[in-house]
Write a protein that holds these residues in place. Structure first.
Motif, PDB file in Angstrom:
ATOM      1  N   MET A   1       0.851  -1.168   0.000  1.00  0.00           N
ATOM      2  CA  MET A   1       0.000   0.000   0.000  1.00  0.00           C
ATOM      3  C   MET A   1       0.896   1.229   0.000  1.00  0.00           C
ATOM      4  O   MET A   1       1.821   1.331   0.790  1.00  0.00           O
ATOM      5  N   HIS A   2       0.582   2.152  -0.927  1.00  0.00           N
ATOM      6  CA  HIS A   2       1.338   3.390  -1.042  1.00  0.00           C
ATOM      7  C   HIS A   2       0.366   4.559  -1.138  1.00  0.00           C
ATOM      8  O   HIS A   2      -0.695   4.434  -1.755  1.00  0.00           O
ATOM      9  N   ALA A   3       0.740   5.678  -0.541  1.00  0.00           N
ATOM     10  CA  ALA A   3      -0.118   6.859  -0.563  1.00  0.00           C
ATOM     11  C   ALA A   3       0.739   8.113  -0.553  1.00  0.00           C
ATOM     12  O   ALA A   3       1.950   8.058  -0.337  1.00  0.00           O
ATOM     13  N   GLN A   4       0.070   9.222  -0.777  1.00  0.00           N
ATOM     14  CA  GLN A   4       0.701  10.526  -0.637  1.00  0.00           C
ATOM     15  C   GLN A   4      -0.315  11.456   0.009  1.00  0.00           C
ATOM     16  O   GLN A   4      -1.515  11.192  -0.021  1.00  0.00           O
ATOM     17  N   PRO A   5       0.148  12.543   0.611  1.00  0.00           N
ATOM     18  CA  PRO A   5      -0.796  13.474   1.222  1.00  0.00           C
ATOM     19  C   PRO A   5      -1.841  13.932   0.203  1.00  0.00           C
ATOM     20  O   PRO A   5      -1.528  14.189  -0.965  1.00  0.00           O
ATOM     21  N   GLY A   6      -3.099  13.986   0.646  1.00  0.00           N
ATOM     22  CA  GLY A   6      -4.198  14.357  -0.231  1.00  0.00           C
ATOM     23  C   GLY A   6      -4.991  13.164  -0.715  1.00  0.00           C
ATOM     24  O   GLY A   6      -6.125  13.306  -1.167  1.00  0.00           O
ATOM     25  N   ASP A   7      -4.408  11.957  -0.620  1.00  0.00           N
ATOM     26  CA  ASP A   7      -5.146  10.746  -0.962  1.00  0.00           C
ATOM     27  C   ASP A   7      -6.168  10.465   0.139  1.00  0.00           C
ATOM     28  O   ASP A   7      -6.152  11.085   1.202  1.00  0.00           O
ATOM     29  N   ASP A  32       8.813   6.181   1.034  1.00  0.00           N
ATOM     30  CA  ASP A  32       8.304   5.399  -0.095  1.00  0.00           C
ATOM     31  C   ASP A  32       6.772   5.322  -0.159  1.00  0.00           C
ATOM     32  O   ASP A  32       6.220   4.604  -0.985  1.00  0.00           O
ATOM     33  N   GLY A  33       6.067   6.058   0.711  1.00  0.00           N
ATOM     34  CA  GLY A  33       4.609   6.105   0.659  1.00  0.00           C
ATOM     35  C   GLY A  33       3.897   4.995   1.404  1.00  0.00           C
ATOM     36  O   GLY A  33       2.673   4.897   1.356  1.00  0.00           O
ATOM     37  N   THR A  34       4.649   4.167   2.112  1.00  0.00           N
ATOM     38  CA  THR A  34       4.028   3.097   2.895  1.00  0.00           C
ATOM     39  C   THR A  34       3.602   3.631   4.266  1.00  0.00           C
ATOM     40  O   THR A  34       4.050   4.696   4.694  1.00  0.00           O
ATOM     41  N   PRO A  35       2.725   2.914   4.971  1.00  0.00           N
ATOM     42  CA  PRO A  35       2.263   3.361   6.293  1.00  0.00           C
ATOM     43  C   PRO A  35       3.416   3.506   7.263  1.00  0.00           C
ATOM     44  O   PRO A  35       4.468   2.897   7.060  1.00  0.00           O
TER      45      PRO A  35
END
Length: 92
Positions: A1-7, A32-35
């Motif tokens: 799972m990967h994310a960025q601010p605003g997701d 790397d966008g992981t939790p």
């Protein structure tokens, strides 16, 4: 799972019929966008740090907008199909 601010982080309800929990990801604590993610929950505006489990889904801001547009279109279509005639409601 990967994310960025605003997701958006969506936690699926724990059982059938239970509502999903939705929140905007404010901060991603790894390069790397992981939790973990810092999330503001829409239900109560609470901010928490989350390590999402297997029933969690990350949606981009664009994915979320598209889903809202689809829901709005469906709602508008239903609204247009309902007519009042002589005190009776008729759905066509």
């Amino acid at each position: 799972m990967h994310a960025q601010p605003g997701d958006w982080l969506v936690l699926k309800g724990p059982r059938t019929g239970a509502p999903d929990q939705r929140g905007r990801i404010l901060e991603v604590r790894s390069a790397d966008g992981t939790p973990p993610y810092v999330v503001r929950w829409t239900a109560d505006d609470h901010v928490s740090t989350v390590f999402p489990g297997p029933h969690a889904v990350v949606l981009t801001a664009e994915d979320e907008r598209a889903a809202e547009d689809r829901a709005r279109t469906r709602f508008d279509r239903v609204q247009r199909s309902i007519h009042e005639e002589g005190g009776h409601v008729r759905v066509r």
